[in-house]
Design a protein around this motif. Structure first.
Motif, PDB file in Angstrom:
ATOM      1  N   LEU B 107       0.840  -1.207   0.000  1.00 47.32           N
ATOM      2  CA  LEU B 107       0.000   0.000   0.000  1.00 47.32           C
ATOM      3  C   LEU B 107       0.870   1.251   0.000  1.00 47.32           C
ATOM      4  O   LEU B 107       0.453   2.314  -0.428  1.00 47.32           O
ATOM      5  N   ARG B 147      -0.415   8.282  12.159  1.00 43.31           N
ATOM      6  CA  ARG B 147      -0.192   7.929  10.755  1.00 43.31           C
ATOM      7  C   ARG B 147      -0.430   9.158   9.886  1.00 43.31           C
ATOM      8  O   ARG B 147      -1.434   9.853  10.049  1.00 43.31           O
ATOM      9  N   GLN B 170      -3.078  -3.948  14.688  1.00 40.41           N
ATOM     10  CA  GLN B 170      -2.663  -5.224  15.263  1.00 40.41           C
ATOM     11  C   GLN B 170      -1.783  -5.945  14.255  1.00 40.41           C
ATOM     12  O   GLN B 170      -2.083  -5.953  13.062  1.00 40.41           O
ATOM     13  N   THR B 184       0.287 -10.528   9.574  1.00 42.15           N
ATOM     14  CA  THR B 184      -0.806  -9.548   9.418  1.00 42.15           C
ATOM     15  C   THR B 184      -0.389  -8.167   9.907  1.00 42.15           C
ATOM     16  O   THR B 184       0.518  -8.027  10.744  1.00 42.15           O
ATOM     17  N   SER B 185      -1.045  -7.185   9.367  1.00 42.91           N
ATOM     18  CA  SER B 185      -0.897  -5.802   9.826  1.00 42.91           C
ATOM     19  C   SER B 185      -2.241  -5.143   9.564  1.00 42.91           C
ATOM     20  O   SER B 185      -2.551  -4.766   8.438  1.00 42.91           O
ATOM     21  N   GLU B 186      -3.060  -5.050  10.603  1.00 43.05           N
ATOM     22  CA  GLU B 186      -4.446  -4.639  10.398  1.00 43.05           C
ATOM     23  C   GLU B 186      -4.825  -3.481  11.315  1.00 43.05           C
ATOM     24  O   GLU B 186      -4.356  -3.401  12.458  1.00 43.05           O
ATOM     25  N   ILE B 187      -5.674  -2.641  10.783  1.00 40.03           N
ATOM     26  CA  ILE B 187      -6.078  -1.455  11.538  1.00 40.03           C
ATOM     27  C   ILE B 187      -7.244  -1.803  12.461  1.00 40.03           C
ATOM     28  O   ILE B 187      -8.260  -2.338  12.026  1.00 40.03           O
ATOM     29  N   LEU B 188      -7.060  -1.517  13.746  1.00 35.69           N
ATOM     30  CA  LEU B 188      -8.135  -1.742  14.722  1.00 35.69           C
ATOM     31  C   LEU B 188      -9.003  -0.497  14.875  1.00 35.69           C
ATOM     32  O   LEU B 188     -10.208  -0.589  15.064  1.00 35.69           O
ATOM     33  N   GLU B 190      -8.987   4.006  13.764  1.00 31.50           N
ATOM     34  CA  GLU B 190      -8.282   5.186  13.247  1.00 31.50           C
ATOM     35  C   GLU B 190      -9.184   6.392  13.408  1.00 31.50           C
ATOM     36  O   GLU B 190     -10.377   6.327  13.139  1.00 31.50           O
TER      37      GLU B 190
END
Lengths: 232, 506
Positions: B107, B147, B170, B184-188, B190
């Motif tokens: 991304l 971010r 996470q 994984t790299s996931e947004i919990l 924002e």
């Protein structure tokens, strides 16, 4: 005209297929933010159980990952973990794509297999080896065989009755009045220790024989008459 | 051979030459054979080793088994997280970032050569484990961070900010036979974030001096930190009527893991000595550093926050000057990149302590109003012709008022060297400073460069040209024995008159 129609049809088809491809390749890092999206549906369960080798009664850590078709976290709410050895089921809530629980390993040694499931989705199998704990006290029996002694043990088990696995080494020490006479090792076969000592290797005075298996020792006295001094 | 036949008398000489040549070629080829075939062969090459400290903070947060993780494992996980920001080569990312985590990396499309790309910069990262598997093979980490989303147009050299968020992510890691991998790299969560200032409005006049001890200027200031000399100088500056000074924090000393704590302690001590004399201090960050690459931002942010954490509420702190003469780096780094970096550092400071007044010490009046809406006070330097000093100030003030309302305007560097090709000229220096100072009555702060001359000016300060270095050595307004030069006399007169305005206001 036919050619034009063909090109238009082909370009529409191409557009359609590229649109589908694009949609399918969209990977969302936001399934934990909005797990209602269809894209976040759990497609796969990954089951981890560890340590892979434990003693009876020791903790076993189980983790189940719910995975969507993008490799991210799936939106399951809970999963079932099944111990196929005993048939026992454990239920665990899923939080942020991960369910975890800690159980105690069964007291009976052997291989046990776990699976987890969320409705019709079944995880991989995870296998754990439960091996015997430290040996319980064991006894030794002496028998005279011509000019040697045959030493045998009872079947050695742990405190739960699990037979200690074959191949484990025991150290044997023969001593007399505090002085070492003989040191050697042997392996467990069919749950027993069986070995022979030549009378010529024994001191003429009273001696003792000590066997150490995984830190558990058993001692036995060898009276001089067993070999009778005749062998010398 | 034909060559040897033509010149038979040289055969004996040519033979050893040919042998040596063959030897050199063999050595070269052997060297090439030992060179790695990939840019990165080992994980430790991938993980940045810039300063020996991570930009992120790790807290165990009382999660079961977290304390069992070895420091080496924690460092590896932190390294993976931080490296993910940099867009590493494909061959490396494939092996340590898998599945959805690998996709998250893509991304940040600026790691490719695309002319236009989107990227996110992660700052102020705090990491804590939320799950550590009992056999230490699976770890889930929660990361809280700022971010900043950017759109970069390389063809135009433009950088546009698309949003600033406070986010929680996470990330999951697994220990495989080839080491730790991230899956994984996931947004919990924002949330759009803005970091506005809560600094008190500066409505007092400040007359000050830029300061380095004359025996330990620039990078030697913090390594040598001559306490006795500093305190004597502070007394002397107070006697000249100065109520403020401007100092510089050496980036290398304050970011190196081995010296950072010492630097912060010395800075605190310096402010304590200043407070005892009622002298306010502008602390200028990122001295002698002109690197604005995105890959440095998280470390830069951690650096500035560590300083603000230490001194943000100190009574002697007047303001943080985020970067000395950042506009001089426009040519090399690009103005959009420099401005984006400055904005990011401002937000970083304010996310730590929003009451700290911030400024940027532009090198010229022309740039003084850049980011004026965002800073708490405007500051620029004026080394241009003495004539027109007042006009430049008036123009800056008018522009600031129209852009950002009533914000104080400081001239944080003015001064003249006594150096001339035919020898020192103290009278001319004094005359010029006096003339300039008299035009600055409307400024809110005036800081002269500098108290004393410097015996040594390194090439890293003004370059290799000897006359530039000679010029830079002779900006002092007082001799080493603290007797005043004519410029010092002019300064002393100015401070009295200038600061009298404070009394009149009261």
């Amino acid at each position: 005209m036919k050619r034009i129609c063909f090109y238009i049809t082909m370009s529409l088809l191409t557009f359609e297929s590229s649109a589908l491809t694009t949609k399918a390749s969209v990977k969302s890092p936001r399934c934990l933010l909005d797990n209602s999206a269809a894209i976040c549906k759990t497609e796969r369960l990954n089951l981890y159980v560890g340590p892979q080798s434990v003693e009876p009664g020791e903790p076993l850590y189980i983790a189940v990952e719910t995975v969507n078709n993008q490799g991210g976290s799936g939106n399951s709410n809970n999963v079932v973990i099944v111990d196929t050895f005993s048939g026992r089921e454990y239920f665990a809530d899923v939080k942020h794509g991960l369910a975890h629980l800690e159980i105690t390993a069964p007291i009976q040694a052997g291989r046990i297999t776990f699976i987890s499931r969320d409705y019709d989705i079944i995880s991989n199998e995870a296998e754990v080896l439960v091996h015997a704990a430290i040996p319980d006290d064991f006894k030794l029996v002496l028998e005279k065989e011509k000019n040697q002694l045959f030493v045998s043990s009872s079947i050695i088990t742990d405190k739960f009755g699990n037979m200690i696995e074959d191949g484990q080494a025991a150290q044997i020490v023969v001593s007399s009045r505090g002085a070492l006479a003989e040191v050697f090792s042997t392996q467990l076969v069919s749950g027993r220790l069986n070995f022979r000592i030549k009378c010529s290797a024994l001191p003429q005075s009273e001696s003792s024989l000590s066997v150490n298996l995984r830190g558990v020792s058993t001692k036995i006295n060898i009276p001089p008459y067993m070999c009778g001094g005749h062998s010398r | 051979m034909s060559v040897l036949r033509k010149f038979p008398f040289k055969r004996r000489r040519i033979f050893p030459v040919l042998m040596l040549g063959a030897l050199a070629v063999s050595a070269f080829l052997a060297g090439r054979a030992n060179e790695p075939t990939q840019q990165f062969e080992y994980l430790n090459e991938l993980i940045p080793q810039t300063v020996g400290v991570f930009a992120s903070e790790w807290t165990d947060a009382g999660v079961g088994n977290a304390e069992k993780l070895a420091k080496a494992d924690k460092d590896t996980l932190m390294g993976l997280i931080e490296s993910a920001d940099f867009g590493q080569p494909q061959d490396m990312t494939r092996s340590v970032y898998l599945g959805q985590a690998q996709h998250s990396l893509s991304l940040n499309s600026c790691s490719s050569d695309a002319p236009k790309c989107k990227m996110s910069v992660i700052l102020n990262r705090e990491v804590s484990p939320t799950y550590v598997h009992g056999d230490l093979r699976i770890v889930s980490l929660e990361e809280k961070s700022m971010r900043r989303d950017y759109e970069v147009d390389r063809s135009k050299g433009a950088i546009q900010i698309n949003g600033v968020y406070e986010q929680t992510r996470q990330m999951r890691f697994k220990l495989t036979q080839r080491g730790w991998v991230q899956t994984t790299s996931e947004i919990l969560s924002e949330n759009s974030a803005s970091f506005s200032s809560s600094a008190e409005i500066i409505n007092t006049k400040y007359a000050g001096l830029n300061y380095y001890p004359h025996t330990a200027p620039w990078d030697k200031f913090w390594t040598e930190f001559p306490g006795e000399e500093i305190q004597t100088d502070l007394d002397f500056m107070q006697s000249l009527g100065a109520n403020s000074i401007r100092i510089f924090v050496n980036h290398a000393y304050f970011t190196d893991g081995a010296t950072r704590d010492d630097g912060l302690a010395k800075l605190d001590t310096f402010l304590n000595w200043s407070a005892a004399r009622k002298i306010k201090v502008i602390v200028t960050m990122f001295d002698l550093r002109a690197d604005y690459r995105f890959t440095n931002w998280s470390l830069d942010s951690a650096h500035v926050r560590s300083v603000v954490d230490k001194i943000g509420n100190h009574e002697a702190l007047l303001a943080i000057d985020l970067k000395n003469q950042a506009d001089l780096d426009f040519e090399n780094a690009g103005q959009p990149q420099v401005e984006a970096w400055l904005s990011a550092m401002m937000d970083s400071v304010r996310s730590e302590n929003s009451s700290v007044p911030l400024t940027i010490g532009w090198s010229d009046a022309e740039h003084a109003t850049l980011l004026a809406q965002h800073v708490d006070m405007i500051s620029y330097h004026d080394y241009r012709s003495v004539k027109g000093t007042d006009n430049r100030l008036a123009q800056v003030k008018a522009k600031v008022t129209s852009m950002a309302g009533d914000k104080p305007v400081f001239l944080t560097e003015i001064g003249n060297s006594r150096w001339s090709p035919i020898g020192e000229n103290s009278k001319k220096q004094g005359r010029r400073l006096d003339t300039r100072l008299k035009q600055l009555a409307d400024a809110d702060g005036v800081f002269v460069w500098t108290l004393h001359d410097f015996e040594h000016v390194g090439t890293n300060i003004v370059g290799h040209r000897p006359w530039r270095r000679a010029q830079q050595k002779l900006f002092g307004i007082a001799n080493k024995d603290n007797s005043l030069l004519p410029s010092g006399e002019a300064y002393k007169t100015f401070t009295t008159q200038f600061l009298n305005q404070n009394l009149e206001t009261e």
